[in-house]
Every structure is written in structure tokens, then in C-alpha cells.
Design a protein around this motif. Sequence first.
Motif, short mmCIF file in Angstrom:
data_model
loop_
_atom_site.label_atom_id
_atom_site.label_comp_id
_atom_site.label_asym_id
_atom_site.label_seq_id
_atom_site.Cartn_x
_atom_site.Cartn_y
_atom_site.Cartn_z
N GLY A 73 0.77 -1.24 0.00
CA GLY A 73 0.00 0.00 0.00
C GLY A 73 0.79 1.28 0.00
O GLY A 73 0.20 2.36 0.02
N ASN A 74 2.12 1.20 -0.03
CA ASN A 74 2.93 2.42 0.00
C ASN A 74 3.83 2.47 -1.23
O ASN A 74 4.97 2.03 -1.21
N PRO A 302 -7.49 -2.16 -3.61
CA PRO A 302 -7.86 -1.04 -4.48
C PRO A 302 -9.35 -1.01 -4.76
O PRO A 302 -10.01 -2.04 -4.94
N GLY A 303 -9.89 0.19 -4.83
CA GLY A 303 -11.30 0.37 -5.15
C GLY A 303 -11.56 0.17 -6.64
O GLY A 303 -10.65 0.29 -7.46
N THR A 304 -12.80 -0.09 -6.96
CA THR A 304 -13.15 -0.40 -8.35
C THR A 304 -13.39 0.84 -9.20
O THR A 304 -12.96 0.92 -10.35
N PRO A 358 -14.83 -2.95 -2.85
CA PRO A 358 -15.83 -1.88 -2.99
C PRO A 358 -15.36 -0.82 -3.97
O PRO A 358 -14.27 -0.91 -4.54
N ARG A 359 -16.17 0.20 -4.17
CA ARG A 359 -15.83 1.23 -5.15
C ARG A 359 -14.66 2.10 -4.69
O ARG A 359 -13.84 2.54 -5.50
N ARG A 360 -14.56 2.38 -3.40
CA ARG A 360 -13.42 3.11 -2.86
C ARG A 360 -12.37 2.12 -2.36
O ARG A 360 -12.67 0.97 -2.07
N SER A 361 -11.14 2.60 -2.25
CA SER A 361 -10.05 1.74 -1.77
C SER A 361 -10.11 1.59 -0.27
O SER A 361 -10.57 2.47 0.46
N LEU A 362 -9.60 0.45 0.20
CA LEU A 362 -9.47 0.18 1.63
C LEU A 362 -8.00 0.11 1.98
O LEU A 362 -7.22 -0.59 1.31
N LEU A 363 -7.61 0.84 3.02
CA LEU A 363 -6.23 0.85 3.48
C LEU A 363 -6.18 0.20 4.86
O LEU A 363 -6.92 0.59 5.76
#
Length: 545
Positions: A73-74, A302-304, A358-363
Motif C-alpha cells: 500500500g505504499n 484497491p477500489g473499483t 468496494p468502489r473506494r479503496s481500503l487501506l
Amino acid sequence: MKPSRLVLATLLAGTALPAAAAPPPAISVETLKTVTRTLSDDSFEGRAPATPAEEKTVGYIVERFKAAGLRPGNKGGWFQQVPLVELTITNVPTLSITGGKTPLSLAYKTDAVIGTYRVQPRTAVSASDIVFVGYGINAPEKGWNDYAGLDVKGKTVVILVNDPDWQAPGLEGPFGGRAMTYYGRWTYKFEEAARQGAAAALIVHDTAPAAYGFNVVRSSWSGPQLETDEAGDHLDQSQAVGWLTNDAARRLFAAAGKDLDTLTAAAGRKGFRAVPLGLKASVTIENSIRRSTSRNVVGLLPGTSAPDEYVLYSAHWDHLGRCEPVNGDDICNGAVDNASGIAGLVALAEAFAKAGAPRRSLLFLALTAEESGTLGSEYYAANPVVPLARTVGGANIDELNVMGDTRDIRVVGAGKSELEDLLKQLATAQGRAVKPEPTPEKGFYYRSDHFSFAKLGVPMIYFEAGSDLVKGGVAAGEKAKADFEANRYHAPADEYDPSWDWSGAVRDLQLYYGIGRRLADGGTWPNWYPGSEFRAVRDRSRAMK
């Protein structure tokens, strides 16, 4: 505060999932058991940052993140480097008190725990005048200044823990009644003493307002101490900081011909003025210095369709490492605190990946050095790998419930963020009550990583299981919580137990999942309630996105 139905409608607007949507996700109990058991094994030596155990710890977390379906993620890497400096006391710093009826020699660990933030091999305070400054608060917006008319440069200040109104029955009072404000936290008191130029700052320990016994102070302060490695070597801090046992403080005040209880009562009233004690303090602290780098672990799903907007989950991977031995055991394994939280992160990552991004990314952030003062999250918040203005909000996990399912949950720092309305709707669907924390005077809101993000405006929810156990009721739940705090919290006895009941952890993680799924599938940006201390910075941040 906005009506909850209106806020909830706003939060759910544009969400792909209806309010009473799909069945709860499957949370892997086997994952929770395996990750918690592994990270709290003696071979991980208590997971102290910047020790050989760190390599093993972060390597295992990356392994589990990969297997769960996360990506680095970085900027293509799994880690964010966090520069640290470790100070380890090499002498026995006895605090000497002179000038009173009887000279006092306060023994290290028994009577007092003394240290320094200054990155120097030797720091000394010599014959420093001692002044009692009450609660050590300078709050212009409240018309309260315990340092009014006082010059403490080069002096030693003695400070009471918590806020002046911590014993109030309700939440009304100049400092939120019995709910602790940041002015009541020990971190603030040392910060303000340094701003005032004090050579040394000593907090009087008392179990009730501190919310933990002196054994916790001793175990947390007597080993190697970590700080972020910054230019200036923290020379803007007081030369010495520490804690006095209540008994030692009473002896100190008696040597000055004063009574601690009388002065404590006076300090709780507006207009209190500091009291010089006519005593002098001396102490020498010798440290070995080791500079190192620790790591936050950053995993990404990553979001879609909105991959540049992020929902955040955090938990800290570190614990105390080698600590004060109890019955010959000197490893503070930190099974509940917070190997279980990392297990929760992994289980959530698995659930999201299985259900589909999901549509947004998750960190997913596994943070270092929380036990040293939330250093990992502070560093991330100051140096985010994704812009805070693009961070929608999130949740922090610090200790999962292993005592069984509960009929209630408790919001830590209730009344601050619109995320609470979403949590309430999801918990209600579970048939559970949402309650404010019963002991806001303990200041839990300021004691974990979510606070680092909140200070910079990112809405973060932090909650814990309540005490109303499905099997046993309130009495059994309160007993289990009290036992953990008294016997295992920050102690070697916080070890993995195969008899734990994970049903409550699963239900809580379903709430965490629901919050993240709604935020990440939706299009809204939750905010802090009007009047929250974090609202203005969030508004400024969002205006700059």
C-alpha cells in the motif's frame, strides 16, 4: 448534534447497499485464533519495536496480508519507515528532595519512575525549586491557567493527574465533568510543563483518576523508551519527567509542611494559584542511545471506481517486549493488546477480498509504537501515504473481545462524529444497544491510534464490547473486564488462552466490516458533529482536496 436519522440518511445516500442489506460477512475464527496465538507467542518476545522481534512480526503480518488478498500500500511497498530513537536508562536515578523538614531519597521504581525525552547521554537536574501547579493546565478558552503569574523556568513542577472535575457525577463542568479532556492526559501535562520551561515535571499517581495502577506506570516507563527521531533531539522538552507514587507524594508534601489532600481540593477550584513548596529536587539520568527505524505495515485493497478515495482500518502491532518480570516471566506478550487487533485486521481483509472490492479503496494499517505514545500513527498522520483530504474515514481496533458475545457495545469518545450514527444503525440491526463508555474519566479516547488521525480531521470510530454478556449478564462481563485490567493489562499474563470465546469478537468485527463497506461503497464524506474540536480541521482539509 444533527438528528441521527438525517445523518444516517446522508451517509447511506448513494450507497450500493440498502440499510438492512446482505447477511453479515463470515469472519474467520480460525484466522483470529491463529494470528493472535502466533503474534503473542514467546518467540516474538513481546513485539517491541526496533528489536530483532520486529522483523519477525512485520514479516508475518505481510505474509497474512498477502494471503488475505491485499496489495502493498505504499508506492508498491509494504512498509512505511518510521525513524525512532531508543533511550535506555543505565544508572539508578534516585530523586533527592532537600530543604524540608526531612531530606527524602525517593527510590527508582518503588517511589518514583523518572526518565527524559532528551536525546542525551546524561541529563541532570540540580537543586531545582519545587512548585505545586495543581492540574498543570493552561486553557485560555476556559479561563483556566494553573501557571498564571508564575515563572517555572529551571524549576520542578508537581502535577495532579486528570482534570479538575474528574469526580463530577455527570458530564457537566469546565472540563467535561467526569469525562477526561486532553488537558487531563499525562502527555499534555508534560507538553505544557515543557512549554512553560520547567526543568522537571512530576505527576502524582492516583489509581482512580489515572485509570490504572502504579504497576502499569512502572512496567511502561522502566524499560527502553522510544521517541520519534527528530531534528533537535527533543531538547525543547523538560530535562526530567516522571511519576510519583501517591505515598511518595504525600511524604514530599509533608516534608514541606503541606497536606496533599488539602492542596488537591484547592487545585480543583477556578482561580487556584501555584504553591511553591520550599523544597529542591535533584536527579541525574544516564542513557544509552540507539537510533533505529521501525515500520508501519500498509496493505491496500484497491477500489473499483473511486480508487483515489480511501477508507482506513488501523491497529497497532507492537507491545512492551521484555518487561518487569512476574513470577519469573519477563515477556509482555500482548495477546489481547493488541495481537488480537492485528488478527482482526487480517480477518477483515479476508472478508472484504472474498466479498469483492468496494468502489473506494481500503487501506489496512498495522502501526508501530502505539505503546510508546502512538508514535507510528502520529508519524503516518504527519506523513500519510495517501492524502488525508482523500481519506473518507475509518475505524481503529485496539483489543478484541474474547470473553463472549455481548448485548451492547460502547462508543469511546461518544458524541464526536457522524460515524456514530452509522454504527448505531448497524448495531441495532444486530439487536445490540449502543452506549457511551461508562468511564469517560479514564480518557481512553486519547490513548490509542485513532486520536492521531482525529487531530488532523479524519473521522475515526473507536468502540469496544460492552459488559452485558449473553452468557452471564452484566456481572460476569464487569468481572471479566476488571480481571483483565487488574491482572493482565500491560503485564506478562496477557497471553493467548485456547479457552477464549471468540463469538463477541466476530460480532464486533461484523460491525467494523459494515462501517467500512458502507463508507467504501458509498459516495459521502462523513464529518465531525458541529462543535467537535476536530470539525474545523476536517472542513479545511476537505476544502483543499
